[in-house]
Enzyme design. Sequence first.
Site, PDB file in Angstrom:
ATOM      1  N   CYS A  61       7.797  34.805  14.674  1.00 20.72           N
ATOM      2  CA  CYS A  61       9.014  34.094  15.057  1.00 20.72           C
ATOM      3  C   CYS A  61       9.440  33.172  13.919  1.00 20.72           C
ATOM      4  CB  CYS A  61       8.758  33.251  16.292  1.00 20.72           C
ATOM      5  SG  CYS A  61       8.041  34.180  17.643  1.00 20.72           S
ATOM      6  N   ARG A  71      11.756  37.565  10.211  1.00 15.71           N
ATOM      7  CA  ARG A  71      10.506  37.127  10.847  1.00 15.71           C
ATOM      8  C   ARG A  71      10.414  37.573  12.299  1.00 15.71           C
ATOM      9  NH1 ARG A  71       7.623  32.847   8.176  1.00 15.71           N
ATOM     10  NH2 ARG A  71       6.619  32.479  10.155  1.00 15.71           N
ATOM     11  N   TRP A  92       9.863  36.992  18.071  1.00 15.87           N
ATOM     12  CA  TRP A  92       9.141  38.267  18.060  1.00 15.87           C
ATOM     13  C   TRP A  92       8.123  38.104  19.183  1.00 15.87           C
ATOM     14  CZ3 TRP A  92       4.110  40.086  17.158  1.00 15.87           C
ATOM     15  CH2 TRP A  92       3.987  41.420  16.741  1.00 15.87           C
ATOM     16  N   ASN A  95       6.437  28.529  17.398  1.00  9.68           N
ATOM     17  CA  ASN A  95       5.784  29.729  16.857  1.00  9.68           C
ATOM     18  C   ASN A  95       4.295  29.597  17.136  1.00  9.68           C
ATOM     19  OD1 ASN A  95       8.174  30.484  15.776  1.00  9.68           O
ATOM     20  ND2 ASN A  95       7.595  30.118  13.637  1.00  9.68           N
ATOM     21  N   GLY A  96       3.637  30.718  17.356  1.00  6.65           N
ATOM     22  CA  GLY A  96       2.190  30.673  17.588  1.00  6.65           C
ATOM     23  C   GLY A  96       1.889  30.948  19.047  1.00  6.65           C
ATOM     24  N   LYS A 126       4.121  53.025   4.650  1.00 11.63           N
ATOM     25  CA  LYS A 126       5.559  52.761   4.475  1.00 11.63           C
ATOM     26  C   LYS A 126       6.358  53.795   5.248  1.00 11.63           C
ATOM     27  CE  LYS A 126       5.465  49.855   3.052  1.00 11.63           C
ATOM     28  NZ  LYS A 126       4.858  48.650   2.569  1.00 11.63           N
ATOM     29  N   GLU A 133       6.145  53.242   9.012  1.00 10.50           N
ATOM     30  CA  GLU A 133       6.715  51.939   9.354  1.00 10.50           C
ATOM     31  C   GLU A 133       8.241  51.988   9.443  1.00 10.50           C
ATOM     32  OE1 GLU A 133       5.650  49.291   6.213  1.00 10.50           O
ATOM     33  OE2 GLU A 133       5.951  47.491   7.405  1.00 10.50           O
TER      34      GLU A 133
HETATM   35  C1  F6R Z   1       3.670  46.641   5.516  1.00 15.07           C
HETATM   36  C2  F6R Z   1       3.506  45.203   5.600  1.00 15.07           C
HETATM   37  C3  F6R Z   1       2.333  44.665   6.331  1.00 15.07           C
HETATM   38  C4  F6R Z   1       1.745  43.452   5.591  1.00 15.07           C
HETATM   39  C5  F6R Z   1       0.606  42.831   6.417  1.00 15.07           C
HETATM   40  C6  F6R Z   1      -0.073  41.706   5.681  1.00 15.07           C
HETATM   41  O1  F6R Z   1       4.808  46.995   4.796  1.00 15.07           O
HETATM   42  O2  F6R Z   1       4.307  44.458   5.092  1.00 15.07           O
HETATM   43  O3  F6R Z   1       1.385  45.655   6.529  1.00 15.07           O
HETATM   44  O4  F6R Z   1       1.282  43.884   4.356  1.00 15.07           O
HETATM   45  O5  F6R Z   1       1.119  42.366   7.632  1.00 15.07           O
HETATM   46  O6  F6R Z   1       0.824  40.694   5.362  1.00 15.07           O
HETATM   47  P1  F6R Z   1       0.465  39.610   4.252  1.00 15.07           P
HETATM   48  O7  F6R Z   1       0.387  40.306   2.955  1.00 15.07           O
HETATM   49  O8  F6R Z   1       1.591  38.627   4.328  1.00 15.07           O
HETATM   50  O9  F6R Z   1      -0.849  39.000   4.634  1.00 15.07           O
END
Ligand code: F6R
Length: 606
Positions: A2, A29, A76, A102-103, A484, A487
Amino acid sequence: MCGITACAAPADENVVDTLLGGLRNLEYRGYDSSGVATPDSETVSVIKREGGIDELADTLDVVGPDGAVGIGHTRWSTHGAPTDANAHPHTDCDNRVAVVHNGIVENYTELRDELRARGHVFTSETDTEVIPHLVSEHLDDGMTVDGAFRAAIERLEGRFAIAMVVAGDDAIYAARNGSPLVVGVDDGRRFIASDVPSFLEHTDDVVYLEDGDVVRVTPDEHVITDLDGRPVERETKVVDWQPEDAERNGFDHYMLKEIHEQPAALERAINGRITAEGGIDLEEFPPGTFSDVTDVQLVACGTSYHAALYVRQQLAERGVPTQVFSGGEYATTPAPVTENTLVIAVTQSGETADTLASLRAADERGARTLAVTNVVGSSAARFCDDALFIRAGPEIGVAATKTFSSQVAVLTLLGERIAQDITGEPREDLAAMLRGLERLPSDVQHVLDQSSVESLATKYRERDGHFFIGRGVAYPVALEGALKFKEITYEHAEGFAAAELKHGPLALVTPDTPVFAVFSGPHDEKTLGNVEEVQSRGAPAVAIASEESTEVAEVVDEFLPIPDTHPVAAGVLANVQLQLVSYHVADLLGRAIDKPRNLAKSVTVE
Ligand code: F6R
């Protein structure tokens, strides 16, 4: 996850448009519902809607609330479906207190039952709603707003960032415990947000709050205290991100813009970190920094996990005992460490809950911790003994692209520093590897200029499945290619170590399952053997390989060339081709590329 935004402006200003702008900047976000609240003398006006920010904007146009102080939220969902009722802000029974959060409030069921027993009526299924009701009770007991806010926070268990407005009060109250929260300092205006891009168009002066901080914000002042009300000093830092970094600049999607930003991001990642004499200069980590390290554990999630796997190859080649763990797994079952174990958290945001939980587990057991992250001032950067920044600039698209490339470049340099400190020797082909890294910005640009994946995307969209294979550094690239693809296209995709195919996945291979094979140089002949195995089952094979690999080009059905370079750089280039494949397939299928369904940019719950 969020996003929180808030603004306190001079009395003659209306902050609603500013809040809306702040929410749009944070839409990456969370985006299943959103809302804003502004206080007047008796009540708070709350407007909130299920759906994207546009739905909220349409309603705001009609309702036209105003106020010089306000809070906003983009959600979210974690507790309760994405509905108008569950959208933030949430209020108490009298509409006097409005809160965005958030949280997760872990003890919310207990608190809600308690409040219900005392006559409070709840209108949502969220954990957040207990907060305004708690504050309201304390106000009824005669407490000041500040006191009531602190007393409510003391009752909450879990990790949170909260912002609150109260009728008849022209301040914003906010608190941080485990979820990020920053204050933006402008001339005569103050902002609060979960992330800097929310207010970057207004100011780049930022105060990063720490866990346990409570802040009261008015247009001219932000007063930070601890939970007991003792003053706390936090430095104001100037962030070097430009507002246009957080805009689309003519690209159809942030993801495409960020794919095209990779040459510049890579330039920044390595800038000043490779010396003219062909050495590595990590200012933060001079030679000898890691001499005591006996073993390395990398913890990360998603794309960052793939970047961690990538560097594991290099450390393993150099004889450094190295393991890679998924953040969620390490947090549940931490691996044994000693005080000489270096635990490296790889995290773009520096806020991923699973990765942070892993860091806490490692730290409690006495390991040394280091964050490799994109966000200065992030939780990971502040928690770890040391931090190394990838300097990729803000990444707005939910799918990580440029940050993967920058992570790989920076981790490669860090890995070599660690290996040199432990072994006392540089790698044999250090000069060639560094040349490969230095050439990466122009090589990536070449791939972007020459790539012609559109026709391939048309051909291979909507198949039964899409498989990605590779070995060595091409293995994490295969995993990343598949991640990717699934996703953003929502089509089935899996990545495998090329050698694993025949141990099971080959049973899935048919003429309707294209196989994308990544070649990085070493052992290419073995991967080519795997390609022939899938082709003999009728599967079309797409190779991503050096433009000089004529033997690969002759065998496969489609060939996506990359400049011939060192294997460590080749994986990054191959990944750029795969990013473009996923992007174009998703575009043809009309997917929500920047905000794929069910996903959020920063995953701040475990
Ligand atoms: C995929 C993606 C996620 C992040 C994962 C970790 O495209 O963006 O899989 O890589 O949520 O996020 P970070 O790197 O912010 O800890």
